[in-house]
Design a protein around this motif. Structure first.
Motif, PDB file in Angstrom:
ATOM      1  N   VAL A  19      15.002 -52.976   0.539  1.00  0.00           N
ATOM      2  CA  VAL A  19      15.973 -52.233   1.367  1.00  0.00           C
ATOM      3  C   VAL A  19      15.957 -50.737   1.085  1.00  0.00           C
ATOM      4  N   HIS A  20      15.168 -50.286   0.110  1.00  0.00           N
ATOM      5  CA  HIS A  20      15.237 -48.874  -0.276  1.00  0.00           C
ATOM      6  C   HIS A  20      13.834 -48.290  -0.440  1.00  0.00           C
ATOM      7  N   THR A  21      13.166 -48.081   0.691  1.00  0.00           N
ATOM      8  CA  THR A  21      11.926 -47.303   0.724  1.00  0.00           C
ATOM      9  C   THR A  21      12.142 -46.132   1.677  1.00  0.00           C
ATOM     10  N   HIS A  22      11.315 -45.111   1.523  1.00  0.00           N
ATOM     11  CA  HIS A  22      11.501 -43.884   2.310  1.00  0.00           C
ATOM     12  C   HIS A  22      10.272 -43.556   3.142  1.00  0.00           C
ATOM     13  N   PHE A  23      10.506 -43.391   4.425  1.00  0.00           N
ATOM     14  CA  PHE A  23       9.510 -42.827   5.335  1.00  0.00           C
ATOM     15  C   PHE A  23      10.217 -41.742   6.132  1.00  0.00           C
ATOM     16  N   LEU A  24       9.615 -40.570   6.187  1.00  0.00           N
ATOM     17  CA  LEU A  24      10.233 -39.403   6.797  1.00  0.00           C
ATOM     18  C   LEU A  24       9.207 -38.669   7.653  1.00  0.00           C
ATOM     19  N   PRO A  25       9.668 -37.805   8.559  1.00  0.00           N
ATOM     20  CA  PRO A  25       8.706 -36.962   9.269  1.00  0.00           C
ATOM     21  C   PRO A  25       7.811 -36.234   8.269  1.00  0.00           C
ATOM     22  N   PRO A  26       6.530 -36.088   8.548  1.00  0.00           N
ATOM     23  CA  PRO A  26       5.589 -35.572   7.545  1.00  0.00           C
ATOM     24  C   PRO A  26       6.018 -34.271   6.885  1.00  0.00           C
ATOM     25  N   ARG A  27       6.515 -33.323   7.674  1.00  0.00           N
ATOM     26  CA  ARG A  27       6.897 -32.043   7.062  1.00  0.00           C
ATOM     27  C   ARG A  27       8.113 -32.197   6.157  1.00  0.00           C
ATOM     28  N   VAL A  28       9.018 -33.097   6.527  1.00  0.00           N
ATOM     29  CA  VAL A  28      10.187 -33.346   5.683  1.00  0.00           C
ATOM     30  C   VAL A  28       9.761 -34.042   4.395  1.00  0.00           C
ATOM     31  N   MET A  29       8.891 -35.051   4.504  1.00  0.00           N
ATOM     32  CA  MET A  29       8.413 -35.737   3.308  1.00  0.00           C
ATOM     33  C   MET A  29       7.688 -34.773   2.377  1.00  0.00           C
ATOM     34  N   ALA A  30       6.901 -33.860   2.938  1.00  0.00           N
ATOM     35  CA  ALA A  30       6.191 -32.888   2.102  1.00  0.00           C
ATOM     36  C   ALA A  30       7.172 -32.018   1.314  1.00  0.00           C
ATOM     37  N   LYS A  31       8.279 -31.640   1.951  1.00  0.00           N
ATOM     38  CA  LYS A  31       9.284 -30.832   1.254  1.00  0.00           C
ATOM     39  C   LYS A  31       9.993 -31.645   0.182  1.00  0.00           C
ATOM     40  N   VAL A  32      10.289 -32.911   0.473  1.00  0.00           N
ATOM     41  CA  VAL A  32      10.923 -33.778  -0.520  1.00  0.00           C
ATOM     42  C   VAL A  32      10.007 -33.946  -1.730  1.00  0.00           C
ATOM     43  N   GLN A  33       8.738 -34.206  -1.473  1.00  0.00           N
ATOM     44  CA  GLN A  33       7.814 -34.416  -2.579  1.00  0.00           C
ATOM     45  C   GLN A  33       7.585 -33.141  -3.373  1.00  0.00           C
ATOM     46  N   ALA A  34       7.683 -31.997  -2.719  1.00  0.00           N
ATOM     47  CA  ALA A  34       7.562 -30.731  -3.444  1.00  0.00           C
ATOM     48  C   ALA A  34       8.695 -30.556  -4.445  1.00  0.00           C
ATOM     49  N   VAL A  35       9.878 -31.046  -4.087  1.00  0.00           N
ATOM     50  CA  VAL A  35      11.013 -30.986  -5.026  1.00  0.00           C
ATOM     51  C   VAL A  35      10.719 -31.848  -6.251  1.00  0.00           C
ATOM     52  N   PHE A  36      10.205 -33.053  -6.013  1.00  0.00           N
ATOM     53  CA  PHE A  36       9.839 -33.903  -7.144  1.00  0.00           C
ATOM     54  C   PHE A  36       8.734 -33.252  -7.977  1.00  0.00           C
ATOM     55  N   ASP A  37       7.736 -32.679  -7.319  1.00  0.00           N
ATOM     56  CA  ASP A  37       6.612 -32.068  -8.031  1.00  0.00           C
ATOM     57  C   ASP A  37       7.068 -30.929  -8.926  1.00  0.00           C
ATOM     58  N   SER A  38       8.094 -30.201  -8.503  1.00  0.00           N
ATOM     59  CA  SER A  38       8.570 -29.055  -9.270  1.00  0.00           C
ATOM     60  C   SER A  38       9.658 -29.422 -10.268  1.00  0.00           C
ATOM     61  N   ALA A  39       9.993 -30.731 -10.325  1.00  0.00           N
ATOM     62  CA  ALA A  39      11.104 -31.177 -11.189  1.00  0.00           C
ATOM     63  C   ALA A  39      12.326 -30.312 -10.919  1.00  0.00           C
ATOM     64  N   GLY A  40      12.701 -30.236  -9.652  1.00  0.00           N
ATOM     65  CA  GLY A  40      13.792 -29.371  -9.215  1.00  0.00           C
ATOM     66  C   GLY A  40      15.123 -29.711  -9.847  1.00  0.00           C
ATOM     67  N   PRO A  41      16.145 -28.898  -9.555  1.00  0.00           N
ATOM     68  CA  PRO A  41      17.429 -29.032 -10.247  1.00  0.00           C
ATOM     69  C   PRO A  41      18.129 -30.367 -10.029  1.00  0.00           C
ATOM     70  N   LEU A  42      17.822 -31.078  -8.941  1.00  0.00           N
ATOM     71  CA  LEU A  42      18.428 -32.394  -8.735  1.00  0.00           C
ATOM     72  C   LEU A  42      17.542 -33.519  -9.270  1.00  0.00           C
ATOM     73  N   ILE A  43      16.402 -33.158  -9.867  1.00  0.00           N
ATOM     74  CA  ILE A  43      15.473 -34.141 -10.420  1.00  0.00           C
ATOM     75  C   ILE A  43      15.598 -34.196 -11.942  1.00  0.00           C
ATOM     76  N   GLY A  44      15.500 -33.031 -12.568  1.00  0.00           N
ATOM     77  CA  GLY A  44      15.853 -32.929 -13.975  1.00  0.00           C
ATOM     78  C   GLY A  44      14.755 -33.257 -14.975  1.00  0.00           C
ATOM     79  N   ARG A  45      13.578 -33.728 -14.511  1.00  0.00           N
ATOM     80  CA  ARG A  45      12.500 -34.053 -15.444  1.00  0.00           C
ATOM     81  C   ARG A  45      11.200 -34.190 -14.660  1.00  0.00           C
ATOM     82  N   PRO A  46      10.049 -34.136 -15.309  1.00  0.00           N
ATOM     83  CA  PRO A  46       8.783 -34.368 -14.599  1.00  0.00           C
ATOM     84  C   PRO A  46       8.802 -35.724 -13.886  1.00  0.00           C
ATOM     85  N   TRP A  47       8.248 -35.726 -12.685  1.00  0.00           N
ATOM     86  CA  TRP A  47       8.338 -36.916 -11.831  1.00  0.00           C
ATOM     87  C   TRP A  47       7.025 -37.047 -11.046  1.00  0.00           C
TER      88      TRP A  47
END
Length: 291
Positions: A19-47
């Protein structure tokens, strides 16, 4: 054959229902993954994201893992975005038969109207992410939309736990206030409410239409983040799952380990094969009528 196939075969299940997988418009997914790649402030650690590919490839990965039904779960983080995501998710569900017709909404004028319209069009599952969206579930602009969803009985995957990084909008208190207003809401608390496992378990025990998803909980990665599920709660989690209120979730594709590890984490809890079968398939299949 991976671990997921071994478990599905042993339990005699048709497959997995995530029930919890993510599919998003490509440009939106790219931005989401960039947040994970940068360990952004809402991520808090390497991911390090394990699965990174186009949608068609990712769908084939899930099929290969034996996942027979899964979600898209778009979520808006600013006004005017929800309907763009809803249009895309409706098209994605129409194209991929295994996908639940998902949608989202945001605290903005007209939210209740477009939620009602999407329900009329067959929306099956809604995602709300208060950490990313930076809003309170009790925002007055959401109240009518919550009422529409409560009346319809449509499940809402709600990320309101304070993991991985707490904000002023996360935690069990606002959710309890929301349910006091709309006690018939059908909520699926994402990540089993991590790290407020106890509080969200109590919410699910209190309200007939509230359950939990397992997303990333019980994995080594979450345990290392301080999200170890309290052992003394496992008996109650077992009861909740047998009552049809715990659902498999994974957060695929934005996970830092193999998909099999989520299933392994659930299996090693030792809560019994009936519980495991209900969590991996039966509970969600019954909830969405996709047997």
């Amino acid at each position: 054959m991976g671990r997921t196939h071994d478990v599905v075969e042993r339990l005699g299940l048709p497959g997995l229902f995530d029930v919890h997988t993510h599919f998003l418009p490509p440009r939106v997914m790219a931005k989401v993954q960039a947040v994970f790649d940068s360990a952004g402030p809402l991520i808090g650690r390497p991911w390090p994201i394990r699965y990174r590919a186009d949608d068609d490839t990712l769908v084939e990965v899930l099929r290969g893992l034996g996942v027979r039904h899964f979600s898209a779960l778009p979520y808006a983080h600013k006004p005017g975005m929800a309907e763009f995501l809803n249009d895309w998710a409706a098209g994605f569900a129409a194209r991929v038969p295994e996908v639940l017709h998902c949608g989202t909404f945001f605290p903005e004028p007209g939210a209740a109207a477009y939620v009602r319209e999407r329900l009329d069009q067959g929306m099956e599952l809604v995602k709300v992410h208060v950490q990313v969206g930076a809003f309170h579930v009790t925002d007055p602009l959401l109240d009518e939309a919550w009422g529409v969803l409560a009346e319809a009985g449509t499940p809402v995957v709600l990320h309101a736990g304070s993991g991985p990084v707490p904000t002023e909008f996360t935690g069990p208190g606002p959710v309890a206030e929301l349910l006091a207003r709309h006690p018939s809401l059908r909520l699926v608390i994402a990540h089993a409410g991590a790290p407020e496992y106890r509080e969200f378990l109590e919410v699910a025990e209190t309200y007939d239409r509230v359950g939990l998803d397992t997303t990333m909980a019980f994995t080594d990665f979450f345990d290392e983040m301080g999200g170890v599920y309290p052992p003394e709660l496992l008996g109650r989690l077992r009861d909740l799952g047998l009552a049809g209120k715990v659902y498999l979730g994974s957060d695929f594709p934005n996970i830092p380990y193999e998909y099999d590890h989520q299933v392994e984490g659930l299996e090693r809890l030792g809560l019994g094969e009936e519980w495991l079968g209900r969590v991996l398939w039966h509970n969600a299949a019954e909830l969405f009528g996709r047997l």
